[in-house]
Design an enzyme around this catalytic site. Structure first.
Site, PDB file in Angstrom:
ATOM      1  N   HIS A  19       0.827  -1.203   0.000  1.00  0.00           N
ATOM      2  CA  HIS A  19       0.000   0.000   0.000  1.00  0.00           C
ATOM      3  C   HIS A  19       0.862   1.254   0.000  1.00  0.00           C
ATOM      4  O   HIS A  19       0.575   2.207  -0.713  1.00  0.00           O
ATOM      5  CB  HIS A  19      -0.927   0.011   1.225  1.00  0.00           C
ATOM      6  CG  HIS A  19      -2.204  -0.713   0.977  1.00  0.00           C
ATOM      7  ND1 HIS A  19      -3.408  -0.077   0.776  1.00  0.00           N
ATOM      8  CD2 HIS A  19      -2.467  -2.029   0.855  1.00  0.00           C
ATOM      9  CE1 HIS A  19      -4.356  -0.960   0.562  1.00  0.00           C
ATOM     10  NE2 HIS A  19      -3.808  -2.167   0.610  1.00  0.00           N
ATOM     11  N   ASP A 121      -3.931   7.103   1.722  1.00  0.00           N
ATOM     12  CA  ASP A 121      -4.465   5.830   1.272  1.00  0.00           C
ATOM     13  C   ASP A 121      -5.962   5.851   1.633  1.00  0.00           C
ATOM     14  O   ASP A 121      -6.341   6.326   2.713  1.00  0.00           O
ATOM     15  CB  ASP A 121      -3.754   4.699   2.030  1.00  0.00           C
ATOM     16  CG  ASP A 121      -4.074   3.339   1.423  1.00  0.00           C
ATOM     17  OD1 ASP A 121      -3.149   2.730   0.862  1.00  0.00           O
ATOM     18  OD2 ASP A 121      -5.245   2.893   1.496  1.00  0.00           O
ATOM     19  N   THR A 143      -5.740   1.878  -3.854  1.00  0.00           N
ATOM     20  CA  THR A 143      -4.653   1.127  -4.495  1.00  0.00           C
ATOM     21  C   THR A 143      -5.085  -0.245  -4.999  1.00  0.00           C
ATOM     22  O   THR A 143      -4.314  -0.940  -5.647  1.00  0.00           O
ATOM     23  CB  THR A 143      -3.469   0.910  -3.512  1.00  0.00           C
ATOM     24  OG1 THR A 143      -3.948   0.162  -2.398  1.00  0.00           O
ATOM     25  CG2 THR A 143      -2.875   2.220  -3.042  1.00  0.00           C
ATOM     26  N   HIS A 152     -17.538  -2.245  -2.160  1.00  0.00           N
ATOM     27  CA  HIS A 152     -17.558  -1.620  -0.827  1.00  0.00           C
ATOM     28  C   HIS A 152     -18.603  -0.493  -0.791  1.00  0.00           C
ATOM     29  O   HIS A 152     -19.278  -0.305   0.214  1.00  0.00           O
ATOM     30  CB  HIS A 152     -16.181  -1.090  -0.440  1.00  0.00           C
ATOM     31  CG  HIS A 152     -15.182  -2.188  -0.196  1.00  0.00           C
ATOM     32  ND1 HIS A 152     -15.415  -3.213   0.693  1.00  0.00           N
ATOM     33  CD2 HIS A 152     -13.958  -2.437  -0.735  1.00  0.00           C
ATOM     34  CE1 HIS A 152     -14.385  -4.043   0.688  1.00  0.00           C
ATOM     35  NE2 HIS A 152     -13.499  -3.596  -0.167  1.00  0.00           N
TER      36      HIS A 152
HETATM   37  C1  U2F Z   1      -1.961  -6.192  -1.212  1.00  0.00           C
HETATM   38  O1  U2F Z   1      -1.233  -6.904  -2.185  1.00  0.00           O
HETATM   39  P1  U2F Z   1       0.234  -7.571  -2.197  1.00  0.00           P
HETATM   40  O2  U2F Z   1       1.212  -6.650  -1.608  1.00  0.00           O
HETATM   41  O3  U2F Z   1       0.237  -8.940  -1.641  1.00  0.00           O
HETATM   42  O4  U2F Z   1       0.448  -7.809  -3.787  1.00  0.00           O
HETATM   43  P2  U2F Z   1       0.499  -6.861  -5.040  1.00  0.00           P
HETATM   44  O5  U2F Z   1      -0.504  -5.758  -5.012  1.00  0.00           O
HETATM   45  O6  U2F Z   1       0.414  -7.764  -6.188  1.00  0.00           O
HETATM   46  O7  U2F Z   1       1.942  -6.227  -4.978  1.00  0.00           O
HETATM   47  C2  U2F Z   1       3.104  -7.003  -4.862  1.00  0.00           C
HETATM   48  C3  U2F Z   1       4.273  -6.125  -5.324  1.00  0.00           C
HETATM   49  O8  U2F Z   1       5.493  -6.755  -4.936  1.00  0.00           O
HETATM   50  C4  U2F Z   1       6.361  -6.869  -6.066  1.00  0.00           C
HETATM   51  C5  U2F Z   1       5.441  -6.844  -7.275  1.00  0.00           C
HETATM   52  C6  U2F Z   1       4.293  -5.935  -6.832  1.00  0.00           C
HETATM   53  O9  U2F Z   1       4.572  -4.587  -7.141  1.00  0.00           O
HETATM   54  O10 U2F Z   1       6.136  -6.350  -8.402  1.00  0.00           O
HETATM   55  N1  U2F Z   1       7.128  -8.152  -5.976  1.00  0.00           N
HETATM   56  C7  U2F Z   1       8.380  -8.201  -6.520  1.00  0.00           C
HETATM   57  O11 U2F Z   1       8.861  -7.215  -7.101  1.00  0.00           O
HETATM   58  N2  U2F Z   1       9.096  -9.372  -6.425  1.00  0.00           N
HETATM   59  C8  U2F Z   1       8.617 -10.487  -5.817  1.00  0.00           C
HETATM   60  O12 U2F Z   1       9.351 -11.491  -5.778  1.00  0.00           O
HETATM   61  C9  U2F Z   1       7.310 -10.434  -5.270  1.00  0.00           C
HETATM   62  C10 U2F Z   1       6.579  -9.249  -5.376  1.00  0.00           C
HETATM   63  C11 U2F Z   1      -3.288  -6.919  -1.052  1.00  0.00           C
HETATM   64  F1  U2F Z   1      -3.054  -8.189  -0.582  1.00  0.00           F
HETATM   65  C12 U2F Z   1      -4.017  -6.969  -2.390  1.00  0.00           C
HETATM   66  O13 U2F Z   1      -5.254  -7.633  -2.238  1.00  0.00           O
HETATM   67  C13 U2F Z   1      -4.231  -5.546  -2.933  1.00  0.00           C
HETATM   68  O14 U2F Z   1      -4.790  -5.618  -4.222  1.00  0.00           O
HETATM   69  C14 U2F Z   1      -2.884  -4.817  -2.984  1.00  0.00           C
HETATM   70  C15 U2F Z   1      -3.031  -3.370  -3.421  1.00  0.00           C
HETATM   71  O15 U2F Z   1      -3.894  -2.679  -2.559  1.00  0.00           O
HETATM   72  O16 U2F Z   1      -2.220  -4.858  -1.705  1.00  0.00           O
END
Ligand code: U2F
Length: 456
Positions: A19, A121, A143, A152
């Site tokens: 986030h 956020d 985000t 929501h």
């Molecule tokens: C929460 O999501 P997450 O943080 O679990 O996952 P993503 O939104 O997909 O973001 C993961 C980021 O980590 C990076 C990847 C993404 O930018 O490029 N990354 C990486 O560079 N290398 C790796 O080996 C692993 C990941 C939440 F759980 C979701 O439901 C929401 O949609 C999201 C946004 O609010 O936040």
């Protein structure tokens, strides 16, 4: 608007999952676009530490100041092993007081210049109340995926229709009470709306957010014009003003990615186009151990080359001898430079939890997805990927089994169905890249956002 002099913008992050990073990227973009404004970025110390690379990429003397606040854990408090609900609850309990204190420090740090706008956020919904008291604009950034934001906003309506706990037999009903969601199902809603704990910290958080967002000056969205016109049109009726400024990772300056310590890109260079599957479940989720073992078996059975982003703890659940048997055609590493990997021509499929950043990055890489969602917006994002945009597939039965993994990998990487997905995601890729070019929608919307936030 906030200020007639040089604006001072407070940006308040939600310090969990991915986030804070997009909000910091937005801060960096705003700071470049409005050099005479000051931007005070307020986030927990722990989350700021995880953004160290992003923060250190800001040139010294730039107009961004970073403030740490407490994550709400009393001194010496030990969190029970990975309990996100408790961590978020502790942060939120102390957040309003901590944020107000940080804003006072920020005013001091800016030579007494009062705060002229709050960007936060969207989860930090009470920033709306603070902005109202301070009589300044409030600009929340959502985000996640826009479909989940819409659901929501429909929480009260959905609870009237299905009750606070929908009867299990209705979970597979289409969500056609919201017309443009007829391809999605009740079971794909975020938990806490009509099933799961509707009184959880998260459920209460997003419900309060949905009540506050209609008062926001502008709601900024990480999506782009043309991707989901019906959702955008509906959100326009719910809010005073919306601006789609995505994909944010294309529009905003990205910090240098960590070194490719495991040689993923070089490894991909030796593979033919669209033959490799990349696997990652984001920053907070991991596959339950039996599913991790099943995915490994499916990879072995399919013969598909793979890169798997998997921390050491997760590697412990792989079948014995798997790493040795697949060492010639697979890389299992704890961190992958995901943007580079998804943009490499050799990558033909992405097994993902459908976190919104990953979905946007897969779209801009032109890579079809194989979806294994877990929570929050992820189920809806997965439904949209598979059945609305038709640029991906799920695992049969919704969880990873050896057979389902093999079948999904074959479909996306070897069959005509996968070829059609690749063509469709290629078109969305062009649209996304187009939207962030000079004079196009996301770029223009970003300029409009600068005007809302800085008054010029
Ligand atoms: C929460 O999501 P997450 O943080 O679990 O996952 P993503 O939104 O997909 O973001 C993961 C980021 O980590 C990076 C990847 C993404 O930018 O490029 N990354 C990486 O560079 N290398 C790796 O080996 C692993 C990941 C939440 F759980 C979701 O439901 C929401 O949609 C999201 C946004 O609010 O936040």
């Amino acid at each position: 608007m906030g200020s007639t002099g040089n604006p001072h913008v407070a940006l308040i992050a939600f310090p969990f999952g991915t986030h804070a990073a997009p909000l910091f990227s937005l801060t960096a973009a705003l700071a470049t676009a409005a050099p005479s404004a000051t931007f005070s970025f307020i986030n927990s110390g722990r989350s700021n530490a995880s953004l160290a690379r992003d923060i250190s990429a800001v040139p010294s003397g730039a107009n961004i100041r970073v403030y740490d606040i407490s994550d709400g854990c009393p001194d010496g408090y030990v969190l029970p092993v990975h309990n996100p609900e408790e961590e978020v609850g502790l942060f939120l309990q102390a957040a309003a007081v901590n944020i107000r204190e940080a804003m006072e420090k920020a005013v001091e740090g800016a030579g007494g210049r009062r705060i002229s706008c709050i960007v936060s956020d969207a989860f930090i919904w009470f920033a709306g109340k603070m902005a109202e008291e301070m009589r300044v604009p409030w600009v929340p950034l959502w985000t996640g995926g826009p479909y989940s934001l819409a659901t929501h906003m429909y929480t009260d309506f959905l609870r009237l229709k299905f009750g606070e706990q929908v009867t299990p037999s209705r979970l597979s009903e289409p969500l056609d009470c919201i017309p443009y969601m007829s391809a999605l199902q009740v079971r794909e809603l975020p938990e806490g709306i009509v099933f799961g704990n509707t009184d959880s910290v998260f459920a209460r958080l997003v419900h309060s957010m949905a009540k506050e967002l209609p008062h926001a000056t502008t709601v900024a969205l990480n999506t782009f014009h043309g991707l989901d016109p019906a959702v955008d049109a509906d959100l326009d009726t719910k809010f005073k003003h919306t601006l789609s400024i995505g994909p944010l990772h294309l529009l905003t300056p990205q910090p240098p990615q960590p070194a490719d310590s495991y040689g993923c890109v070089q490894w991909l260079d030796n593979h033919a186009p669209a033959t490799v599957v990349y696997i990652s479940f984001g920053t907070i989720m991991s596959l339950p151990p039996p599913e991790a073992a099943a995915l490994a078996e499916g990879l072995e059975a399919s013969g598909v080359p793979f890169i798997w982003s998997l921390k050491a703890a997760g590697q412990a659940y792989l079948p014995s001898g798997f790493l040795e048997r697949t060492s010639g055609r697979g890389l299992v590493v704890p961190w992958v430079p995901q943007l580079k990997v998804l943009n490499h021509p050799a990558v033909g499929a992405f097994v993902t939890h459908c976190g919104w950043n990953s979905v946007m990055e897969s779209v801009t890489g032109g890579v079809p997805m194989i979806c294994r969602p877990f929570l929050g917006d992820q189920r809806l994002n997965a439904g949209v990927v598979s059945r609305v945009w038709k640029i991906g597939a799920g695992f049969e039965g919704g969880i990873v089994t050896t057979g389902a993994a093999e079948k999904a990998l074959r479909l996306v990487l070897m069959e005509d169905g996968g070829k059609a997905m690749r063509e469709r995601v290629g078109k969305l890729r062009e649209m996304a890249i187009g939207a962030t070019k000079p004079g196009e929608s996301s770029t223009n919307n970003f300029q409009a956002l600068v005007e809302v936030i800085c008054g010029y």
